[in-house]
Design an enzyme around this catalytic site. Structure first.
Site, mmCIF file in Angstrom:
data_model
loop_
_atom_site.group_PDB
_atom_site.id
_atom_site.type_symbol
_atom_site.label_atom_id
_atom_site.label_comp_id
_atom_site.label_asym_id
_atom_site.label_seq_id
_atom_site.Cartn_x
_atom_site.Cartn_y
_atom_site.Cartn_z
ATOM 1 N N CYS A 1 0.860 -1.204 0.000
ATOM 2 C CA CYS A 1 0.000 0.000 0.000
ATOM 3 C C CYS A 1 0.892 1.248 0.000
ATOM 4 O O CYS A 1 0.822 2.086 0.894
ATOM 5 C CB CYS A 1 -0.946 0.028 1.194
ATOM 6 S SG CYS A 1 -1.704 -1.557 1.608
ATOM 7 N N ALA B 1 1.586 3.970 -2.241
ATOM 8 C CA ALA B 1 1.373 5.330 -2.773
ATOM 9 C C ALA B 1 1.031 6.307 -1.637
ATOM 10 O O ALA B 1 0.382 5.900 -0.678
ATOM 11 C CB ALA B 1 0.252 5.309 -3.807
ATOM 12 N N PRO B 2 1.488 7.563 -1.723
ATOM 13 C CA PRO B 2 2.237 8.209 -2.812
ATOM 14 C C PRO B 2 3.753 8.012 -2.756
ATOM 15 O O PRO B 2 4.487 8.643 -3.503
ATOM 16 C CB PRO B 2 1.881 9.681 -2.639
ATOM 17 C CG PRO B 2 1.670 9.829 -1.162
ATOM 18 C CD PRO B 2 1.083 8.517 -0.688
ATOM 19 N N GLY B 3 4.246 7.162 -1.849
ATOM 20 C CA GLY B 3 5.652 6.775 -1.904
ATOM 21 C C GLY B 3 6.572 7.397 -0.875
ATOM 22 O O GLY B 3 7.771 7.126 -0.884
ATOM 23 N N GLY B 4 6.032 8.204 0.028
ATOM 24 C CA GLY B 4 6.885 8.852 1.029
ATOM 25 C C GLY B 4 7.633 7.855 1.888
ATOM 26 O O GLY B 4 8.829 8.011 2.157
ATOM 27 N N LYS B 5 6.950 6.783 2.294
ATOM 28 C CA LYS B 5 7.601 5.806 3.168
ATOM 29 C C LYS B 5 8.570 4.921 2.385
ATOM 30 O O LYS B 5 9.624 4.542 2.905
ATOM 31 C CB LYS B 5 6.546 4.977 3.908
ATOM 32 C CG LYS B 5 5.677 5.811 4.840
ATOM 33 C CD LYS B 5 4.754 4.951 5.672
ATOM 34 C CE LYS B 5 3.730 5.788 6.406
ATOM 35 N NZ LYS B 5 2.711 6.350 5.503
ATOM 36 N N ASP C 1 0.988 -1.012 -4.876
ATOM 37 C CA ASP C 1 -0.231 -0.276 -4.571
ATOM 38 C C ASP C 1 -1.311 -0.727 -5.541
ATOM 39 O O ASP C 1 -1.031 -1.065 -6.691
ATOM 40 C CB ASP C 1 -0.021 1.241 -4.688
ATOM 41 C CG ASP C 1 -1.067 2.010 -3.877
ATOM 42 O OD1 ASP C 1 -0.807 2.271 -2.693
ATOM 43 O OD2 ASP C 1 -2.141 2.304 -4.425
ATOM 44 N N CYS D 1 -3.053 5.769 9.761
ATOM 45 C CA CYS D 1 -3.161 7.184 10.146
ATOM 46 C C CYS D 1 -4.538 7.395 10.772
ATOM 47 O O CYS D 1 -5.247 8.344 10.455
ATOM 48 C CB CYS D 1 -2.906 8.107 8.957
ATOM 49 S SG CYS D 1 -3.943 7.779 7.524
#
Length: 433
Positions: free
Chosen positions: A251, A253-257, A275, A373
């Site tokens: 999961c 997106a958006p790819g920050g992690k 994703d 979150c």
């Protein structure tokens, strides 16, 4: 794109009507912004986000001022008046300009027969000032079910959570550790005249005193830093990454992690990011490209491992599951309009299903970090408790960290008006045979 003849308030009213119809701001705002000149776009965004943030309070006031609801074909004018009330109550805009321009916007929306009503309602609102909100949804500017759920789940903290949700989130950066130390980047920000301070818990995090456009950030286009909330940055501290590991970001997106994982260790053997959304994967690739990082991207339903998994188990899995997003309402105020209480049980079923699937592809001796979150226990520590009843060999690791509330099965961060979002993390390890 050039300017449009339609006034900004009319466009904002149309965006809010689309949100009421079930579209998120991230879906319906970008095409609306493209109808305006570049210099007008921040103001439209502020109108749409601000009206969404205070929607329940503004709605309480407006419904009290209307003798009867508008007909469905005229519903856009209801939203136009909400936008005007937002400006009267929460912006620095001159009242006369708000009144005059809202009446003009009513004409532009092809509703000239309602200009008298709009003018009368707004003049009374300006003259009489804001009423004292009579009930909880208006007072706290959240839907009633959410107020009640938070009150029940967090009897000591619920009002603080609601207040944090109504605050504007700070702008937080994650420094690319492959390029700069946090101290070096703080010095670059100071040189650029941008006031900033280190985050309390995330080792590479920096919080700005006030938001700035990313093109003002030193070396941003060259991958020096990314915009990411402090709570979301903490995943890399829990994964316990080591050289040569095979890592999965499910999961993604958006790819920050995904990017944070790659920045924290340059010597991983393989990072796979999957994703379900084909539309969101290009964002992951854009982030990787800007940061000059490489991962294997797959479009797939993470839970359907038989469709995408190559049979080689993962040493580390980050499972940031789809959730109510109740911990990031301050960044996405439209969640208050879009989320329903009836969403929570189906989401919990998806979360448990994903956890099951990921466990089956985790290497013995490997570690899985479960993240949401959300601030609702049904999606968080209760999922971990349910999973451990099914998988009695799952070892719960209690990380020695200075943040979050110990829930007995993971740690809960509640949204903090002056720092991080609301987030939940749990760490599970699979025993060696």
């Amino acid at each position: 794109m050039g300017s449009t003849s339609q006034p900004m308030r009319a466009i904002a009213a149309e965006v809010l009507l689309a949100v009421e119809g079930g579209q998120s701001l991230s879906q319906c705002l970008p095409p609306a912004l493209n109808r305006l000149a570049l210099n007008e776009r921040p103001a439209l965004q502020a109108l749409c986000y601000g009206t969404s943030r205070w929607f329940h309070r503004l709605e309480g006031e407006l419904s009290g001022r209307l003798k009867k609801p508008l007909r469905k074909p005229d519903r856009v004018v209801h939203h136009l008046m909400l936008v005007a009330l937002f400006q009267l109550r929460f912006s620095q805009q001159a009242s006369y300009a708000v009144l005059n321009e809202t009446v003009e916007a009513c004409r532009a929306l092809d509703k000239p027969h309602l200009t008298g009503l709009v003018n009368g309602v707004l003049r009374a609102a300006e003259r009489e000032g804001a009423p004292e909100p009579a009930d909880d949804p208006a007072r706290f500017s959240h839907p009633m079910w959410m107020v009640e759920k938070l009150r029940h789940n967090w009897p000591d903290n619920w009002q603080r959570i609601l207040e944090a949700n109504n605050a504007q989130a700070p702008m937080t950066l994650r420094v690319n550790a492959l390029r700069f130390s946090r101290e070096q980047y703080l010095a670059l920000l100071a040189e650029a005249g941008i006031e900033a301070s280190p985050t309390r818990f995330a080792p590479h995090g920096i919080q700005l005193a006030s938001p700035v456009p990313v093109d003002r950030l030193p070396w941003f286009a060259d991958g020096a830093a990314s915009v990411q909330d402090e709570a979301a940055q903490l995943c890399t501290t829990l994964l316990d990454l080591a050289p040569g590991q095979r890592v999965l970001d499910a999961c993604a997106a958006p790819g920050g992690k995904t990017c944070a994982i790659l920045e924290s260790r340059a010597d991983l053997s393989d990072v796979v990011a999957i994703d379900e959304s084909a539309a969101r994967l290009p964002r992951v690739q854009e982030n990787l490209d800007r940061l000059d990082l490489t991962a294997s991207l797959l479009q797939a339903d993470a839970a359907a491992t038989e469709q995408w998994w190559d049979g080689t188990p993962f040493d580390r899995i980050l499972l940031d599951v789809p959730c109510s997003a109740s911990g990031v309402i301050r960044r996405h105020p439209d969640i208050k309009l879009l989320r329903r209480e009836s969403d929570i049980v189906p989401l919990a079923a998806i979360q448990l299903g994903l956890l099951d699937a990921m466990w089956s592809i985790l290497k013995p001796g490997g570690r899985l970090v479960y993240a949401t979150c959300s601030v609702f226990p049904q999606e968080n520590h209760r999922i971990i408790q349910r999973f451990r009843k099914q998988q009695e060999n799952a070892i719960l690791v209690e990380p020695a960290v200075p943040w979050g509330l110990d829930m007995g099965a993971g740690r809960q961060l509640l949204p903090d008006a002056n720092s991080h979002d609301g987030f939940f993390y749990a760490v599970l390890e699979k025993p060696e045979p």
